[in-house]
Design a protein around this motif. Structure first.
Motif, PDB file in Angstrom:
ATOM      1  N   LEU A 143      12.122  37.422  34.022  1.00  0.00           N
ATOM      2  CA  LEU A 143      10.730  36.963  33.919  1.00  0.00           C
ATOM      3  C   LEU A 143      10.271  36.289  35.209  1.00  0.00           C
ATOM      4  CD1 LEU A 143      10.807  35.530  30.285  1.00  0.00           C
ATOM      5  CD2 LEU A 143       9.321  37.389  31.075  1.00  0.00           C
ATOM      6  N   GLN A 144      11.139  35.490  35.809  1.00  0.00           N
ATOM      7  CA  GLN A 144      10.780  34.807  37.057  1.00  0.00           C
ATOM      8  C   GLN A 144      10.587  35.802  38.192  1.00  0.00           C
ATOM      9  OE1 GLN A 144      14.179  32.240  37.183  1.00  0.00           O
ATOM     10  NE2 GLN A 144      13.119  30.516  36.246  1.00  0.00           N
ATOM     11  N   ALA A 145      11.459  36.811  38.254  1.00  0.00           N
ATOM     12  CA  ALA A 145      11.327  37.826  39.304  1.00  0.00           C
ATOM     13  C   ALA A 145      10.020  38.601  39.150  1.00  0.00           C
ATOM     14  CB  ALA A 145      12.526  38.772  39.265  1.00  0.00           C
ATOM     15  N   ARG A 146       9.699  38.988  37.907  1.00  0.00           N
ATOM     16  CA  ARG A 146       8.451  39.710  37.687  1.00  0.00           C
ATOM     17  C   ARG A 146       7.244  38.804  37.921  1.00  0.00           C
ATOM     18  NH1 ARG A 146       8.604  44.800  35.518  1.00  0.00           N
ATOM     19  NH2 ARG A 146       6.812  44.929  36.927  1.00  0.00           N
ATOM     20  N   ALA A 147       7.378  37.525  37.584  1.00  0.00           N
ATOM     21  CA  ALA A 147       6.281  36.576  37.819  1.00  0.00           C
ATOM     22  C   ALA A 147       6.018  36.416  39.308  1.00  0.00           C
ATOM     23  CB  ALA A 147       6.609  35.229  37.184  1.00  0.00           C
ATOM     24  N   GLU A 148       7.066  36.322  40.081  1.00  0.00           N
ATOM     25  CA  GLU A 148       6.913  36.181  41.534  1.00  0.00           C
ATOM     26  C   GLU A 148       6.272  37.433  42.124  1.00  0.00           C
ATOM     27  OE1 GLU A 148      10.534  35.741  44.033  1.00  0.00           O
ATOM     28  OE2 GLU A 148       9.648  33.791  44.479  1.00  0.00           O
ATOM     29  N   GLU A 149       6.666  38.571  41.619  1.00  0.00           N
ATOM     30  CA  GLU A 149       6.116  39.859  42.083  1.00  0.00           C
ATOM     31  C   GLU A 149       4.628  39.968  41.776  1.00  0.00           C
ATOM     32  OE1 GLU A 149       6.342  44.397  40.289  1.00  0.00           O
ATOM     33  OE2 GLU A 149       8.071  43.066  40.035  1.00  0.00           O
ATOM     34  N   THR A 150       4.186  39.381  40.665  1.00  0.00           N
ATOM     35  CA  THR A 150       2.798  39.536  40.205  1.00  0.00           C
ATOM     36  C   THR A 150       2.045  38.209  40.236  1.00  0.00           C
ATOM     37  OG1 THR A 150       3.514  39.189  37.907  1.00  0.00           O
ATOM     38  CG2 THR A 150       3.434  41.463  38.699  1.00  0.00           C
ATOM     39  N   ILE A 151       2.431  37.354  41.156  1.00  0.00           N
ATOM     40  CA  ILE A 151       1.894  35.994  41.176  1.00  0.00           C
ATOM     41  C   ILE A 151       0.389  35.953  41.445  1.00  0.00           C
ATOM     42  CG2 ILE A 151       2.227  35.492  43.648  1.00  0.00           C
ATOM     43  CD1 ILE A 151       3.501  32.810  42.709  1.00  0.00           C
ATOM     44  N   ASP A 152      -0.161  36.984  42.087  1.00  0.00           N
ATOM     45  CA  ASP A 152      -1.607  37.023  42.336  1.00  0.00           C
ATOM     46  C   ASP A 152      -2.254  38.266  41.730  1.00  0.00           C
ATOM     47  OD1 ASP A 152      -0.456  38.854  44.033  1.00  0.00           O
ATOM     48  OD2 ASP A 152      -1.607  38.261  45.801  1.00  0.00           O
ATOM     49  N   TRP A 153      -1.602  38.849  40.711  1.00  0.00           N
ATOM     50  CA  TRP A 153      -2.177  40.005  40.023  1.00  0.00           C
ATOM     51  C   TRP A 153      -3.098  39.486  38.919  1.00  0.00           C
ATOM     52  CZ3 TRP A 153       1.327  44.876  39.324  1.00  0.00           C
ATOM     53  CH2 TRP A 153       1.949  45.179  40.549  1.00  0.00           C
ATOM     54  N   ILE A 154      -4.406  39.597  39.147  1.00  0.00           N
ATOM     55  CA  ILE A 154      -5.384  39.055  38.208  1.00  0.00           C
ATOM     56  C   ILE A 154      -5.458  39.924  36.953  1.00  0.00           C
ATOM     57  CG2 ILE A 154      -7.750  38.250  37.953  1.00  0.00           C
ATOM     58  CD1 ILE A 154      -6.354  36.926  40.268  1.00  0.00           C
ATOM     59  N   PHE A 155      -5.479  39.269  35.798  1.00  0.00           N
ATOM     60  CA  PHE A 155      -5.763  40.005  34.566  1.00  0.00           C
ATOM     61  C   PHE A 155      -6.302  39.015  33.528  1.00  0.00           C
ATOM     62  CE2 PHE A 155      -2.125  38.258  32.574  1.00  0.00           C
ATOM     63  CZ  PHE A 155      -1.881  38.821  31.331  1.00  0.00           C
ATOM     64  N   PRO A 156      -6.868  39.514  32.424  1.00  0.00           N
ATOM     65  CA  PRO A 156      -7.514  38.599  31.490  1.00  0.00           C
ATOM     66  C   PRO A 156      -6.511  37.843  30.625  1.00  0.00           C
ATOM     67  CG  PRO A 156      -7.865  40.885  30.804  1.00  0.00           C
ATOM     68  CD  PRO A 156      -7.133  40.923  32.090  1.00  0.00           C
ATOM     69  N   GLY A 157      -6.733  36.534  30.502  1.00  0.00           N
ATOM     70  CA  GLY A 157      -6.050  35.770  29.478  1.00  0.00           C
ATOM     71  C   GLY A 157      -6.850  35.892  28.190  1.00  0.00           C
ATOM     72  N   TYR A 158      -6.158  35.907  27.063  1.00  0.00           N
ATOM     73  CA  TYR A 158      -6.824  36.173  25.789  1.00  0.00           C
ATOM     74  C   TYR A 158      -6.661  35.015  24.823  1.00  0.00           C
ATOM     75  CZ  TYR A 158      -7.276  41.111  27.057  1.00  0.00           C
ATOM     76  OH  TYR A 158      -7.618  42.281  27.681  1.00  0.00           O
TER      77      TYR A 158
END
Length: 500
Positions: A143-158
Motif C-alpha cells: 500500500l505504501q509503495a502504491r501510495a508513493e507511486e500515486t501521491i499526486d494522482w488526483i481522483f474523487p473522494g466519495y
C-alpha cells in the motif's frame, strides 16, 4: 447382566469407549482440524515433566523415560485416534504403549487438561497472530509503495457513493495502510498481555505439589506467570481480543476490496485487475468480474459472524467449559482467514492497474470543488463560511437543475448569487475562482497535518514506514525469545532422556 471388571473411575472407564456416532460427527472431524496443535501439546508436556523431575515430584528416571518418548515425536507426529476424545488422551495413550502404564501414571501429577490446554492455546495463538502480523506488514508495504507511486494522482473522494472532494490515490491508499498498522500494534500488545504461563493452575484452584510455574514458563517462552489460577483456565478475553483483531483487519481489507470493485466498474473505470485475478461469465463473454476482491469481502463478513459465535460461546460461567474448547477452533479460523485474505489482497493491490486520466477526468462531471470555492470566499474574500456556503450552494443547485456541469460554474454566476445573498459583488477575482476550481490546487492547498497535500502524504508515509520497522523489530525480538525457549526445552529434555 454380565458385569465387567472396573479399573479405576469414570475417567479410566470411558477411555476409548465413546459412542461411535459421537466420534463420527464430533470427535473425528475435530481431531482432523486440531492435529496441527499436537506439537504445542508435546511442548507443554515436556516442560511439565522437566519441572516435575527437577522439583523431585516424580523420579528422574521416570521423567527421562517420558521425555524420551516425546522427544521421539520431534520429527514426526504419531497417528491419533479420534475415539480417544482429544489430543491429550491420545498423548497419554501413546506414552503408555511406549513405556507402560506405571511410567505414564507419573504424567498427570500437578496439572489438569484445563491448564494444559490453556498453555498450548496461548503458545499456538501467539505464533499464529505473528504470522498474521507478517502478512499485514507486507500488505502495508505494498500500500505504501502504491501510495508513493500515486501521491499526486488526483481522483474523487466519495461519501455515500457521491463525489465529495478531490483527493489523491496516494492519500487514499496511505489511509488504508494506517488501520492495518494499528492492527499489527494490537497484535503485539495483545500477545504481550496473554503471554503468561497458565500451567500449574490445574483444574482451577492450583495444586499443593511443590511445582515451579516460573520454570515451566521459562521453558515455554512465557514472559511470566498468570497469577490467578481460576482466571488462567476460565478467562476468554485473550481469545476474544485475538479474533477481534483478525475481524478488524478483515474489515479494512473488505473495504479496500469494495473500493476496487467500484473502481473496476464500467461506469468508473478507475482501475482494472490482471487476467489472473478476475473471473468471467459462462454466458456473458464480456465480463471481467472482480470475484477475487468479492471473495475477500465475503470472507470478512462470514468471519464477523463467527466472531459473534465466539463471543456467545465464551459467555458461559467463569470456568473452563466445552463451549470455550469448541470456540477455540473458530478463534484459529479467524486468524488464519485474516492471514489468507491479507495475502490475496496484497497480490491484487500490487498488480492493480490504475487509469490516471480517467480518475482525474471524471471530477469534471461534478462539483467536487464546491467546498474549495466556499473556502476561497472565506479565506480570500473575507465572507463568513455560512455566507460563502449559501453563494456556492445556490450556484451549484441552479446548474444541477439545468443539467449543467462544472464548466458552467463561472465567476459571473457566483457574482450574481453573491449580489443576491450579501448584497455586494463577489469578493474574489476571476483568477481566484479559476484556481479554486483547479483540482490539483485544491489538493495541494490542504496542508494541515494529515491532509491531502502531496508533501503531507509523503510525511505520513515516512512515519508509517518507521512504525512498520519498529513493529517488525518487536515481532523479531519476541520470536527470538520463543525460539531460545524451545531450544532450551529440547536440550533439557534430550539431556534427561539420555540419562535413562
Amino acid at each position: 447382566m454380565e458385569k465387567t471388571e472396573k479399573k479405576g473411575g469414570f475417567f479410566e472407564q470411558t477411555q476409548g469407549k465413546i459412542n461411535p456416532v459421537v466420534v463420527k460427527y464430533y470427535y473425528g472431524p475435530r481431531m482432523a482440524r486440531s492435529d496441527g496443535s499436537f506439537d504445542y501439546l508435546v511442548r507443554v508436556m515436556k516442560a511439565h515433566v522437566i519441572m516435575l523431575g527437577e522439583q523431585g515430584i516424580i523420579p528422574m528416571d521416570a521423567a527421562g523415560k517420558l521425555l524420551g518418548v516425546m522427544e521421539g515425536w520431534t520429527d514426526f507426529q504419531p497417528e491419533l485416534d479420534p475415539s480417544l476424545e482429544d489430543l491429550y488422551i491420545n498423548l497419554e495413550h501413546l506414552i503408555t504403549q511406549a513405556v507402560g502404564e506405571d511410567i505414564c501414571s507419573y504424567l498427570p501429577a500437578a496439572r489438569s487438561r484445563n491448564d494444559v490446554e490453556a498453555a498450548m492455546w496461548r503458545m499456538e495463538l501467539r505464533e499464529r497472530l505473528f504470522i498474521l502480523a507478517d502478512a499485514l506488514l507486507d500488505m502495508v508495504k505494498v500500500l505504501q509503495a502504491r501510495a508513493e507511486e500515486t501521491i499526486d494522482w488526483i481522483f474523487p473522494g466519495y461519501t455515500y457513493h457521491q463525489q465529495a472532494m478531490p483527493i489523491t490515490m496516494g492519500f487514499h491508499l496511505a489511509g488504508i495502510a494506517a488501520p492495518l498498522l494499528r492492527d499489527v500494534k494490537r497484535i503485539v500488545e495483545c500477545v504481550d498481555r496473554f503471554n503468561l504461563n497458565p500451567l500449574g493452575s490445574a483444574a482451577m484452584s492450583g495444586t499443593e505439589y511443590p511445582i515451579s510455574r516460573e520454570r515451566t514458563g521459562e521453558l515455554m517462552g512465557f514472559d511470566g506467570v498468570w497469577e490467578h489460577t481460576q482466571d488462567a483456565v476460565a478467562s476468554a478475553d485473550y481469545m476474544l481480543e485475538s479474533s477481534n483483531i483478525a475481524v478488524m483487519s478483515l474489515n479494512t481489507l473488505a473495504r479496500l476490496a469494495e473500493d476496487i470493485i467500484f473502481w473496476c466498474t464500467n461506469e468508473a473505470e478507475f482501475a482494472g485487475l490482471s487476467d489472473d485475478l478476475i473471473d468471467s461469465s459462462s454466458i456473458m463473454p464480456q465480463k471481467r468480474n472482480p470475484v477475487i476482491c468479492a471473495t475477500v469481502r465475503s470472507q470478512a463478513r462470514l468471519i464477523a459472524g463467527r466472531y459473534a459465535g465466539i463471543c456467545d460461546a465464551c459467555s458461559v460461567q467463569f470456568q473452563a467449559s466445552r463451549d470455550m474448547t469448541a470456540a477455540w477452533e473458530d478463534v484459529l479460523e479467524c486468524v488464519r482467514t485474516a492471514e489468507g485474505m491479507c495475502r490475496i489482497s496484497e497480490e491484487y493491490t500490487r498488480s492493480l492497474i490504475l487509469h490516471r486520466e480517467r480518475m482525474e477526468g471524471v471530477l469534471k462531471k461534478n462539483f467536487s470543488n464546491a467546498t474549495e470555492l466556499a473556502d476561497s470566499l472565506v479565506l480570500q474574500g473575507g465572507l463568513s463560511f455560512r455566507q460563502a456556503h449559501k453563494i456556492v450552494g445556490g450556484a451549484v443547485s441552479e446548474l444541477f437543475e439545468k443539467g449543467e456541469g462544472q464548466d458552467s460554474l463561472t465567476w459571473e454566476l457566483l457574482n450574481d448569487w453573491c449580489m443576491d445573498i450579501v448584497g455586494g459583488p463577489l469578493p474574489i477575482t476571476r483568477e481566484q475562482v479559476a484556481q479554486a476550481k483547479d483540482f490539483r490546487v485544491s489538493v495541494s492547498r490542504r496542508r494541515c497535518r494529515g491532509a491531502t497535500a502531496p508533501e503531507e502524504v509523503a510525511r505520513m508515509l515516512q512515519l508509517q514506514r518507521a512504525e512498520a520497522e519498529q513493529l517488525a523489530e518487536a515481532l523479531a525480538i519476541r520470536r527470538v525469545k520463543w525460539e531460545k525457549a524451545e531450544e532450551m526445552l529440547h536440550a533439557r529434555a534430550k539431556e534427561l532422556a539420555a540419562r535413562v
